[in-house]
Enzyme design. Structure first.
Site, PDB file in Angstrom:
ATOM      1  N   GLU A   1      -7.033  11.888  -5.586  1.00  0.00           N
ATOM      2  CA  GLU A   1      -7.851  13.071  -5.883  1.00  0.00           C
ATOM      3  C   GLU A   1      -7.308  14.306  -5.155  1.00  0.00           C
ATOM      4  O   GLU A   1      -7.135  15.376  -5.738  1.00  0.00           O
ATOM      5  CB  GLU A   1      -9.300  12.845  -5.443  1.00  0.00           C
ATOM      6  CG  GLU A   1     -10.062  11.804  -6.238  1.00  0.00           C
ATOM      7  CD  GLU A   1      -9.929  10.401  -5.674  1.00  0.00           C
ATOM      8  OE1 GLU A   1      -8.940  10.115  -4.954  1.00  0.00           O
ATOM      9  OE2 GLU A   1     -10.809   9.566  -5.968  1.00  0.00           O
TER      10      GLU A   1
ATOM     11  N   HIS B   1     -42.044  17.626  -3.106  1.00  0.00           N
ATOM     12  CA  HIS B   1     -42.456  17.876  -4.497  1.00  0.00           C
ATOM     13  C   HIS B   1     -41.653  17.028  -5.464  1.00  0.00           C
ATOM     14  O   HIS B   1     -41.580  17.328  -6.651  1.00  0.00           O
ATOM     15  CB  HIS B   1     -42.302  19.363  -4.815  1.00  0.00           C
ATOM     16  CG  HIS B   1     -43.216  20.208  -3.993  1.00  0.00           C
ATOM     17  ND1 HIS B   1     -44.433  20.667  -4.459  1.00  0.00           N
ATOM     18  CD2 HIS B   1     -43.107  20.622  -2.703  1.00  0.00           C
ATOM     19  CE1 HIS B   1     -45.024  21.360  -3.490  1.00  0.00           C
ATOM     20  NE2 HIS B   1     -44.245  21.341  -2.424  1.00  0.00           N
TER      21      HIS B   1
ATOM     22  N   LYS C   1      -5.722  12.477   5.609  1.00  0.00           N
ATOM     23  CA  LYS C   1      -5.098  11.680   6.665  1.00  0.00           C
ATOM     24  C   LYS C   1      -3.800  11.050   6.155  1.00  0.00           C
ATOM     25  O   LYS C   1      -2.760  11.148   6.782  1.00  0.00           O
ATOM     26  CB  LYS C   1      -6.103  10.606   7.089  1.00  0.00           C
ATOM     27  CG  LYS C   1      -5.697   9.755   8.248  1.00  0.00           C
ATOM     28  CD  LYS C   1      -6.892   8.895   8.654  1.00  0.00           C
ATOM     29  CE  LYS C   1      -6.475   7.744   9.529  1.00  0.00           C
ATOM     30  NZ  LYS C   1      -7.598   6.899   9.918  1.00  0.00           N
TER      31      LYS C   1
ATOM     32  N   LYS D   1      -9.841   1.677  -6.879  1.00  0.00           N
ATOM     33  CA  LYS D   1      -8.663   2.558  -6.822  1.00  0.00           C
ATOM     34  C   LYS D   1      -7.479   1.897  -7.517  1.00  0.00           C
ATOM     35  O   LYS D   1      -6.771   2.523  -8.304  1.00  0.00           O
ATOM     36  CB  LYS D   1      -8.249   2.771  -5.351  1.00  0.00           C
ATOM     37  CG  LYS D   1      -8.962   3.845  -4.595  1.00  0.00           C
ATOM     38  CD  LYS D   1      -8.150   4.127  -3.324  1.00  0.00           C
ATOM     39  CE  LYS D   1      -9.039   4.484  -2.169  1.00  0.00           C
ATOM     40  NZ  LYS D   1      -8.354   4.557  -0.887  1.00  0.00           N
TER      41      LYS D   1
ATOM     42  N   GLY E   1     -11.746   8.173   8.816  1.00  0.00           N
ATOM     43  CA  GLY E   1     -12.062   9.352   8.006  1.00  0.00           C
ATOM     44  C   GLY E   1     -13.484   9.839   8.182  1.00  0.00           C
ATOM     45  O   GLY E   1     -13.735  11.034   8.386  1.00  0.00           O
ATOM     46  N   ARG E   2     -14.445   8.923   8.127  1.00  0.00           N
ATOM     47  CA  ARG E   2     -15.859   9.348   8.203  1.00  0.00           C
ATOM     48  C   ARG E   2     -16.290   9.700   9.616  1.00  0.00           C
ATOM     49  O   ARG E   2     -17.447  10.054   9.840  1.00  0.00           O
ATOM     50  CB  ARG E   2     -16.759   8.275   7.581  1.00  0.00           C
ATOM     51  CG  ARG E   2     -16.610   6.889   8.165  1.00  0.00           C
ATOM     52  CD  ARG E   2     -17.309   5.850   7.302  1.00  0.00           C
ATOM     53  NE  ARG E   2     -17.076   4.492   7.745  1.00  0.00           N
ATOM     54  CZ  ARG E   2     -16.008   3.748   7.424  1.00  0.00           C
ATOM     55  NH1 ARG E   2     -15.064   4.258   6.666  1.00  0.00           N
ATOM     56  NH2 ARG E   2     -15.893   2.514   7.858  1.00  0.00           N
TER      57      ARG E   2
ATOM     58  N   GLU F   1     -20.622   3.364   4.244  1.00  0.00           N
ATOM     59  CA  GLU F   1     -19.234   2.898   4.241  1.00  0.00           C
ATOM     60  C   GLU F   1     -18.973   2.068   5.504  1.00  0.00           C
ATOM     61  O   GLU F   1     -18.111   1.198   5.518  1.00  0.00           O
ATOM     62  CB  GLU F   1     -18.261   4.083   4.154  1.00  0.00           C
ATOM     63  CG  GLU F   1     -16.897   3.685   3.619  1.00  0.00           C
ATOM     64  CD  GLU F   1     -16.047   4.850   3.166  1.00  0.00           C
ATOM     65  OE1 GLU F   1     -15.545   4.827   2.021  1.00  0.00           O
ATOM     66  OE2 GLU F   1     -15.867   5.811   3.933  1.00  0.00           O
TER      67      GLU F   1
END
Ligand code: G6Q
Length: 546
Positions: free
Chosen positions: A215, A388, A209, A508, A271-272, A357
């Protein structure tokens, strides 16, 4: 839209506290015995989703009080405020309009006096056209070859949705192409992603965005170097092998991507909450524009349901309120999401960001510290693998962990008895959690007295079962929108800004400060605490010894 009264002082909250004292000891065995039709009484079906919430520690009185809490918290008005485009993300002064991403072409939703729906459809049309060209082979790489590998570079909201949707809808995807997702700044992620790829057949989608995320930009630069080196070409090759999904045109062209190949979205899409925007470009290339539009129609169906259904029929509202019941009254701190479908293997990871978030916050909209717990920890793995592994703790541990089981009546891979076995397991797990096995039953089987406590299941462990027909693009859209609206409902009741994420900032900023201290040739004058200083010194020493 804020409730004038703080949460724990609302009349419905106070009556829920009283009510909790009365019913906390009630066992699901008794509740089912009292109402033999409970399995049907406490279930709803809408938009193709059957929710059985009968195995929850609630009575009619509980539900009524929870619905009053929703009313008293102004939920109905808040829902309208979101759909209308009010700037409900107050700390960033933004509208929250992921619902506009799936609005029909003829709808009108205004942000600052502008109808944004035509903009949404203009991007969808451009995405469709681009996807058709890639899928047909009309879009060619620098050397004239068609694109066979699609690598999405993004992180957080620009990665988790695309990966989850690709995995979830793999059965509908173009199997002649490879879809790869790179997110981590760890060079291993990129190095492994491009193993065996031919650069001349590879397209990178840089999904960011802001187009400034450390990253993503580091991975995008590494990808550009890898491509140009592999092709032995100059910068003119970038335009054929890179496209961007971003809101930042200037940065996109600075990188060398033709803005004609940039697919935009808007600051009113968090974003999410963006997997159904242009961030879903990789999904659309994988499953094709028609299936992508079907997915959007699933989102839209759930939006309509959330907006219009009365609380007692409203699936997201019921699930959100049950979450609050356990989180704030029983003191549960987590919710396990357990999809009984291998294609949903990344769904819990996706929900972790969406839920945590959004509602992992400690101050109210007005900036006051909350005096109640907020967002639960979401986690999970697909069934039956989890059985399991960690189910032991859910069945016999000391913590109460409400579970959401997700299952489909029809498998997309109907092999032999597999699906009957899978479904038998999901039904059995919910049954075992609720009813357990008494010590008398254990002893009656001839178990020695000393061993019996170890084999007893106390039960009374709550769960929801979500049952759908099959995992179609529409069904995925409905499920994602369901959890988006659960998060929203809980955020309204807890009185939070569910749409900012200031908690990711500090780390950050500190990392940006540390980078030059790791890279400088001369010894930096470290001014951190003694722990951080020592860690940096040790790393520098190890680096010097390489
Ligand atoms: C999500 C967050 C966050 C964001 C990433 C990537 O709601 O805002 O996860 O999606 O930080 O940001 P960019 O898309 O700007 O690279």
């Amino acid at each position: 839209m804020n409730s004038p009264t703080s949460l724990t002082k609302r009349a419905s909250w106070v009556s829920l506290e009283d009510h909790f004292e009365k019913i906390q000891g009630l066992h699901l065995r008794d509740l089912f015995a009292q109402d033999p039709a409970r399995g049907k009484t406490y279930s709803v079906e809408s938009v193709g989703i059957y929710l059985d919430y009968s195995k929850n520690r609630i009575t009619k009185e509980t539900l009524d009080a929870l619905f009053s809490l929703a009313d008293e918290s102004g939920l109905r008005a808040s829902i309208e405020a979101m759909f209308r485009g009010d700037a409900i993300n107050i700390t960033e002064n933004r509208s929250v309009l992921h619902t506009a991403l799936r609005a029909p072409r003829d709808a009108s939703i205004e942000v600052d006096g502008r109808n944004v729906v035509p903009d949404v459809h203009e991007v969808l049309d451009r995405m469709s056209d681009f996807c058709n060209r890639v899928r047909s082979g009309a879009w060619k790489g620098h050397t004239g070859k068609p694109i066979l590998n699609i690598v999405n570079i993004g992180i957080g909201g620009s990665d988790l949705g695309p990966v989850m949707a690709y995995e979830a809808l793999k059965s509908y995807s173009d199997r002649t192409r490879r879809f790869i997702f790179v997110s981590n700044v760890d060079g291993t992620d990129f190095a492994e992603a491009v193993q065996g790829l031919d650069p001349s057949e590879t397209l990178f989608i840089v999904a960011s965005k802001t187009f400034t995320t450390q990253e993503t930009m580091t991975n995008a630069q590494t990808a550009r170097d890898w491509l140009l080196k592999g092709l032995g070409a100059g910068h003119e090759a970038v335009a054929k092998h890179f496209v961007a999904v971003s809101t930042n045109g200037a940065k996109v062209s600075e990188f060398g991507i033709d803005t004609a190949n940039m697919f935009g979205f808007w600051d009113w899409v968090g974003g999410r909450y963006s997997m159904d925007s242009a961030i879903g470009l990789s999904t659309m290339i994988a499953i094709g524009p028609a299936n992508f539009l079907k997915m959007l129609s699933g989102f839209r169906d759930m939006d309509q349901h959330f907006r219009t259904a009365p609380w007692k029929e409203n699936i997201p509202v019921i699930m959100a309120l049950l979450g609050i019941w356990y989180n704030n009254f029983f003191g549960s701190s987590s919710i396990a999401v357990l999809p009984y479908d291998q294609y949903l293997k990344r769904f819990p990871a996706y929900l972790q960001q969406l839920t945590m978030e959004s509602n992992g916050k400690r101050v109210t909209l007005a900036g006051n510290l909350v005096d109640y717990d907020t967002g639960a920890i979401y986690w999970g793995e697909p069934g039956t693998n989890g059985q399991h592994s960690f189910y032991q703790l859910i069945h016999q541990g000391t913590r109460l962990i409400p579970c959401d089981f997700i299952a489909f009546c029809n498998s997309l891979n109907p092999l032999g008895r597999h699906h009957d076995l899978l479904m038998a397991n999901v039904f059995a797990q919910a049954e075992a959690l609720a009813f357990g096995k008494t010590i008398q039953e254990v002893r009656a089987e001839g178990t020695a007295d000393w061993l019996a406590p170890h084999r007893e299941f106390d039960g009374n462990r709550p769960s929801n079962v979500l049952l759908l027909d099959s995992l179609t693009p529409e069904a995925l859209g409905k499920m994602v929108a369901l959890y988006e609206h659960i998060v929203f409902t809980q955020g309204v009741i807890w009185n939070l800004d569910s749409f900012d994420q200031w908690g990711v900032e500090l780390g950050k900023v500190l990392a940006q400060r540390i980078v030059p201290e790791l890279e400088s040739k001369s010894s930096p004058d470290l001014k951190h605490d003694s722990s951080t200083n020592t860690l940096i010194e040790r790393y520098r020493a190890a680096k010097a010894a390489r």
